[in-house]
Structures are given as structure tokens and as C-alpha cells.
Design an enzyme around this catalytic site. Sequence first.
Site, PDB file in Angstrom:
ATOM      1  N   ARG A   1      38.850  41.814  51.789  1.00 19.67           N
ATOM      2  CA  ARG A   1      39.085  40.917  53.521  1.00 19.67           C
ATOM      3  C   ARG A   1      38.609  41.083  54.424  1.00 19.67           C
ATOM      4  NH1 ARG A   1      44.519  37.688  51.477  1.00 19.67           N
ATOM      5  NH2 ARG A   1      43.841  36.823  49.196  1.00 19.67           N
TER       6      ARG A   1
ATOM      7  N   GLU B   1      46.858  46.219  44.929  1.00 20.78           N
ATOM      8  CA  GLU B   1      45.513  45.582  45.238  1.00 20.78           C
ATOM      9  C   GLU B   1      44.822  45.617  46.798  1.00 20.78           C
ATOM     10  OE1 GLU B   1      44.344  40.910  45.065  1.00 20.78           O
ATOM     11  OE2 GLU B   1      46.017  41.184  43.471  1.00 20.78           O
TER      12      GLU B   1
ATOM     13  N   THR C   1      40.464  40.612  45.462  1.00 17.77           N
ATOM     14  CA  THR C   1      39.164  39.217  46.439  1.00 17.77           C
ATOM     15  C   THR C   1      38.155  39.548  46.027  1.00 17.77           C
ATOM     16  OG1 THR C   1      41.662  39.104  48.511  1.00 17.77           O
ATOM     17  CG2 THR C   1      39.637  37.754  48.515  1.00 17.77           C
TER      18      THR C   1
ATOM     19  N   LYS D   1      45.371  36.575  36.000  1.00 12.85           N
ATOM     20  CA  LYS D   1      46.346  35.836  38.062  1.00 12.85           C
ATOM     21  C   LYS D   1      46.186  34.421  37.672  1.00 12.85           C
ATOM     22  CE  LYS D   1      45.639  36.809  42.520  1.00 12.85           C
ATOM     23  NZ  LYS D   1      44.861  37.045  43.345  1.00 12.85           N
TER      24      LYS D   1
END
Length: 212
Positions: free
Chosen positions: A48, A44, A72, A132
Site C-alpha cells: 500500500r 504481512e 494487498t 483469507k
Amino acid sequence: MQKTDRLLQILTGQAVIPVVAVDSIQEGVGLARALAKGGLKAIEVTLRTPAALEAIEAIVVDVPEAICGAGTILKPDDYTNAVKAGAKFIVSPGATVELLDTAKKSAIPFLPGSATPSELLAMLQEGYEVLKFFPAEQSGGLSYLRSLAPVFQGVKFCPTGGVSPDNARDYLALPNVVCVGGSWVAPKALIKDGAWDEITKLAAEAAGLSAD
């Protein structure tokens, strides 16, 4: 194969999903190769950093053995741009109506975050049973997930946030945990140094984790 089945195939393929941030295409490609070599093919890459989308695109092309996802994801544009870059799965720390609408229109599977009973009920209503759990340790950790299992039967989680080699096995032992997300397999300092052999070693150790 349905999107949920494809997502489960990815998540059940390894005990640990590396959650990483990279500052360049070169870092992304080198890191993905090192992790895949150690047995962690699914990765993943979080949005960011400014280089994240280009890194995902390069990993998809240059590291075909990797299964590169994007994390994210906070807004629909993030989802759309990650899919355009070639991400094979999408991860968000939470969920909004707009994100869920975007996910419905996409062929790429979505792993939304949920941490409260109300959020879980909302996700179940939307048809999501693989979620998640973030931030895992700060949201109650092992005891919290254990308490959810009898009520939300059939829901599976990928806990992320505060998961480490010290507690990963305990999380994996829970009946409602399918895998864990972790950044310890790719420390920032090792990425900066291009210490790919060290990262491959950490990945191999993580790949060998189980509830046993």
C-alpha cells in the site's frame, strides 16, 4: 513440503499475523525486528506504500528471524514483484483468474481472500482450503463464519479487517479459524515514532492470545 502445508505452518505458528504498511526501509526493518522479538515472526507487509517492496527485500536480508509475506496483492505483477523481493507468502483480499494462474506457477504459497459461498466454491475448485476472510467484521464477522463451518467443512480462514484485542479470542475460538490478521499490534503512530519497545510489548500480548 507442499505449498498448502508450508502456508499452514506459517499461519498456525502464531495466533495473530500482523498486517502492516511501512513508509521506508528503516520502518520495515525496525518493525519486523520488534514484532519478531515479541513472538510474531510472520508479518504481512502490504503493498500500500511505494516503499513496500524495498522494505520486504530489506527485511528478508536484515531480519532473518522474521517470515515476511506480502499483502494487498491485486494483480499478477504485484505477485511477481513480491516474490522477487523475497516474500515467503502472498496474501490477496480476493482472487482473479490471472492471480490464480500466477500462483500456480510460483513456489510461494498463496492466501487468497473469499467472502461469499460462490467465492468459496470457486476457491475449493481451484484446490484452496486455507483462505483469507476480508473484511471480516464488515462481511458478517463471527456469526457469518460460524454459519459457514457446517457447509464448508475443512476450509480454514484467517479473518482480517475489524479484528481487535476485543474480539480476537472469539474469532480464534471458531473451529474454522486458524489465525487472525490484525494491524493493532503495530499502530501507525508507534511506527512513525520508532517506538519499537512498545510494539514488541503489543506483539508479546498478541502472541499470547488463544481461544481460551
